[in-house]
Design a protein around this motif. Sequence first.
Motif, PDB file in Angstrom:
ATOM      1  N   THR A  14       0.856  -1.283   0.074  1.00 29.20           N
ATOM      2  CA  THR A  14      -0.020   0.245   0.042  1.00 29.20           C
ATOM      3  C   THR A  14       0.713   1.252   0.008  1.00 29.20           C
ATOM      4  O   THR A  14       0.250   2.717  -0.252  1.00 29.20           O
ATOM      5  N   VAL A  16       4.329   3.779  -1.321  1.00 25.86           N
ATOM      6  CA  VAL A  16       4.726   4.141  -2.583  1.00 25.86           C
ATOM      7  C   VAL A  16       5.610   3.298  -3.260  1.00 25.86           C
ATOM      8  O   VAL A  16       5.371   2.754  -4.461  1.00 25.86           O
ATOM      9  N   ILE A  17       6.438   2.981  -2.667  1.00 20.70           N
ATOM     10  CA  ILE A  17       7.651   1.943  -3.338  1.00 20.70           C
ATOM     11  C   ILE A  17       7.024   0.437  -3.399  1.00 20.70           C
ATOM     12  O   ILE A  17       7.243  -0.260  -4.226  1.00 20.70           O
ATOM     13  N   ARG A  37      -1.996  -1.980   5.256  1.00 19.37           N
ATOM     14  CA  ARG A  37      -3.002  -1.368   6.192  1.00 19.37           C
ATOM     15  C   ARG A  37      -4.084  -0.582   5.520  1.00 19.37           C
ATOM     16  O   ARG A  37      -5.217  -0.807   5.886  1.00 19.37           O
ATOM     17  N   ASP A  38      -3.730   0.379   4.609  1.00 12.13           N
ATOM     18  CA  ASP A  38      -4.955   1.033   4.256  1.00 12.13           C
ATOM     19  C   ASP A  38      -5.728   0.350   3.197  1.00 12.13           C
ATOM     20  O   ASP A  38      -5.354   0.025   1.910  1.00 12.13           O
ATOM     21  N   VAL A  86       6.962  -2.475   4.528  1.00 12.05           N
ATOM     22  CA  VAL A  86       6.493  -1.713   5.474  1.00 12.05           C
ATOM     23  C   VAL A  86       7.554  -0.947   6.323  1.00 12.05           C
ATOM     24  O   VAL A  86       8.541  -1.285   6.535  1.00 12.05           O
ATOM     25  N   LYS A 152      15.604   0.241  12.265  1.00 11.54           N
ATOM     26  CA  LYS A 152      16.104  -0.278  11.092  1.00 11.54           C
ATOM     27  C   LYS A 152      17.200  -1.217  11.322  1.00 11.54           C
ATOM     28  O   LYS A 152      17.415  -2.185  10.554  1.00 11.54           O
ATOM     29  N   VAL A 181      14.539   8.212  -1.074  1.00 13.10           N
ATOM     30  CA  VAL A 181      13.924   8.047  -2.257  1.00 13.10           C
ATOM     31  C   VAL A 181      12.741   9.202  -2.186  1.00 13.10           C
ATOM     32  O   VAL A 181      12.085   9.528  -1.178  1.00 13.10           O
ATOM     33  N   SER A 183       9.599   9.606  -2.245  1.00 11.47           N
ATOM     34  CA  SER A 183       8.386   8.841  -2.251  1.00 11.47           C
ATOM     35  C   SER A 183       7.413   9.869  -1.325  1.00 11.47           C
ATOM     36  O   SER A 183       6.189   9.247  -1.253  1.00 11.47           O
TER      37      SER A 183
HETATM   38  N1  LIG Z   1      11.510   6.564   0.599  1.00 11.44           N
HETATM   39  C1  LIG Z   1      12.826   6.642   1.419  1.00 11.44           C
HETATM   40  O1  LIG Z   1      13.247   7.793   1.280  1.00 11.44           O
HETATM   41  C2  LIG Z   1      13.283   5.353   1.932  1.00 11.44           C
HETATM   42  C3  LIG Z   1      14.474   5.325   2.020  1.00 11.44           C
HETATM   43  C4  LIG Z   1      15.057   4.080   2.941  1.00 11.44           C
HETATM   44  C5  LIG Z   1      14.300   2.955   3.240  1.00 11.44           C
HETATM   45  N2  LIG Z   1      12.785   3.235   2.971  1.00 11.44           N
HETATM   46  C6  LIG Z   1      11.911   2.162   3.280  1.00 11.44           C
HETATM   47  O2  LIG Z   1      11.249   1.765   2.016  1.00 11.44           O
HETATM   48  C7  LIG Z   1       9.959   1.430   2.750  1.00 11.44           C
HETATM   49  C8  LIG Z   1       8.783   1.833   1.989  1.00 11.44           C
HETATM   50  O3  LIG Z   1       8.923   3.030   1.890  1.00 11.44           O
HETATM   51  P1  LIG Z   1       7.719   4.362   1.141  1.00 11.44           P
HETATM   52  O4  LIG Z   1       8.763   5.201   0.608  1.00 11.44           O
HETATM   53  O5  LIG Z   1       7.264   3.412   0.042  1.00 11.44           O
HETATM   54  O6  LIG Z   1       6.697   4.822   2.139  1.00 11.44           O
HETATM   55  P2  LIG Z   1       5.400   4.820   2.391  1.00 11.44           P
HETATM   56  O7  LIG Z   1       4.661   5.034   0.986  1.00 11.44           O
HETATM   57  O8  LIG Z   1       5.059   5.762   3.543  1.00 11.44           O
HETATM   58  O9  LIG Z   1       5.078   3.514   2.723  1.00 11.44           O
HETATM   59  C9  LIG Z   1       5.034   2.639   4.139  1.00 11.44           C
HETATM   60  C10 LIG Z   1       4.484   1.386   4.185  1.00 11.44           C
HETATM   61  O10 LIG Z   1       4.375   0.994   5.509  1.00 11.44           O
HETATM   62  C11 LIG Z   1       3.112   0.663   5.973  1.00 11.44           C
HETATM   63  N3  LIG Z   1       3.043   0.982   7.306  1.00 11.44           N
HETATM   64  C12 LIG Z   1       3.186   2.200   8.106  1.00 11.44           C
HETATM   65  N4  LIG Z   1       2.712   2.000   9.248  1.00 11.44           N
HETATM   66  C13 LIG Z   1       2.155   0.677   9.237  1.00 11.44           C
HETATM   67  C14 LIG Z   1       1.555  -0.037  10.348  1.00 11.44           C
HETATM   68  N5  LIG Z   1       1.425   0.565  11.786  1.00 11.44           N
HETATM   69  N6  LIG Z   1       0.968  -1.086  10.165  1.00 11.44           N
HETATM   70  C15 LIG Z   1       1.060  -1.770   8.879  1.00 11.44           C
HETATM   71  N7  LIG Z   1       1.564  -0.969   7.758  1.00 11.44           N
HETATM   72  C16 LIG Z   1       2.199   0.094   8.108  1.00 11.44           C
HETATM   73  C17 LIG Z   1       2.402   1.799   5.024  1.00 11.44           C
HETATM   74  O11 LIG Z   1       1.003   1.131   5.037  1.00 11.44           O
HETATM   75  P3  LIG Z   1      -0.340   2.112   4.802  1.00 11.44           P
HETATM   76  O12 LIG Z   1       0.003   2.954   3.794  1.00 11.44           O
HETATM   77  O13 LIG Z   1      -1.339   0.977   4.223  1.00 11.44           O
HETATM   78  O14 LIG Z   1      -0.824   2.999   5.792  1.00 11.44           O
HETATM   79  C18 LIG Z   1       2.913   1.580   3.701  1.00 11.44           C
HETATM   80  O15 LIG Z   1       2.507   0.336   3.107  1.00 11.44           O
HETATM   81  C19 LIG Z   1       9.914   1.563   4.256  1.00 11.44           C
HETATM   82  O16 LIG Z   1      10.260   0.484   4.937  1.00 11.44           O
HETATM   83  C20 LIG Z   1      10.967   2.633   4.317  1.00 11.44           C
HETATM   84  O17 LIG Z   1      11.480   2.561   5.556  1.00 11.44           O
HETATM   85  C21 LIG Z   1      12.195   4.385   2.388  1.00 11.44           C
END
Ligand SMILES: NC(=O)c1ccc[n+]([C@@H]2O[C@H](COP(=O)([O-])OP(=O)(O)OC[C@H]3O[C@@H](n4cnc5c(N)ncnc54)[C@H](OP(=O)(O)O)[C@@H]3O)[C@@H](O)[C@H]2O)c1
Length: 225
Positions: A14, A16-17, A37-38, A86, A152, A181, A183
């Motif tokens: 759910t 972005v990545i 979750r969403d 997640v 992490k 990223v 996102s």
């Molecule tokens: N973007 C960056 O700069 C970056 C850099 C390094 C690593 N990462 C890692 O990449 C992964 C994806 O990040 P993203 O950029 O795609 O961010 P995102 O769009 O905010 O996605 C976060 C995900 O985690 C889920 N999540 C958050 N809290 C939760 C909870 N309490 N229970 C269940 N699910 C939960 C969200 O679910 P819902 O949307 O359904 O609530 C969503 O699926 C994460 O692990 C992040 O730490 C991101």
Amino acid sequence: MDVKDARVLVPGATGVIGAALAERLYGLGARIAVAGRDPDSLSRVAAACGDAPARRLDAYDLDGCARSIPWAVGELGGLDAVVVCVGVAGFGPAEEVGDTVAEHLLTVNALAPVAVLRAALAAVPAGGVLAAVTGVVVDAAPAGMADYAASKAALATWLTSVRRERRRTGPAVVDIRLSHVESGFAERAVCGTPPTLPRGRTVDEAVDRILDALTSGGAGAGHGP
Ligand SMILES: NC(=O)c1ccc[n+]([C@@H]2O[C@H](COP(=O)([O-])OP(=O)(O)OC[C@H]3O[C@@H](n4cnc5c(N)ncnc54)[C@H](OP(=O)(O)O)[C@@H]3O)[C@@H](O)[C@H]2O)c1
């Protein structure tokens, strides 16, 4: 791992990545199950992946996280890979980040991914992949991110240890340490304000990186077997 026809569960589809990854994998011929979750985002990503099986996943329900594995096995007739996307960020000096927020970060970024992957150890055979997205914060431990980086790092250490346990017999255990990223992830932080960050990778570039890691069994992530 060959992506075509691979049966892949994406917890955090759910986000972005996670959504972009699930859709890319689907486009490459993988059979996808999505968890998140969403509910609206979950329906959207399931539809974009050819009406993929979809399941709610709440990080605070660790039993439910673990149960996503037998569910996916049942839906897909087996499981070749799990890629946990997640996560949640948190910012601010350590003295301003309360224990409730610290517990939240550890639950979402470490305990929930571990619950999913622990259950997957018995389900994904040799030749498959168990993966999670951690981040460069594991190595950098930047100021103003102590609890996020520690959560992490907890997941990264668990992955390293399990990789050693399973190096002869199990699936590849892969830690994908993404850098920043674009996102919107930092703006969705559970607390604090993100520091000014240099422009990050695009979401497509992040998905390229994850796919490299999956197809090379971790060599593309730099933290594989
Ligand atoms: N973007 C960056 O700069 C970056 C850099 C390094 C690593 N990462 C890692 O990449 C992964 C994806 O990040 P993203 O950029 O795609 O961010 P995102 O769009 O905010 O996605 C976060 C995900 O985690 C889920 N999540 C958050 N809290 C939760 C909870 N309490 N229970 C269940 N699910 C939960 C969200 O679910 P819902 O949307 O359904 O609530 C969503 O699926 C994460 O692990 C992040 O730490 C991101």
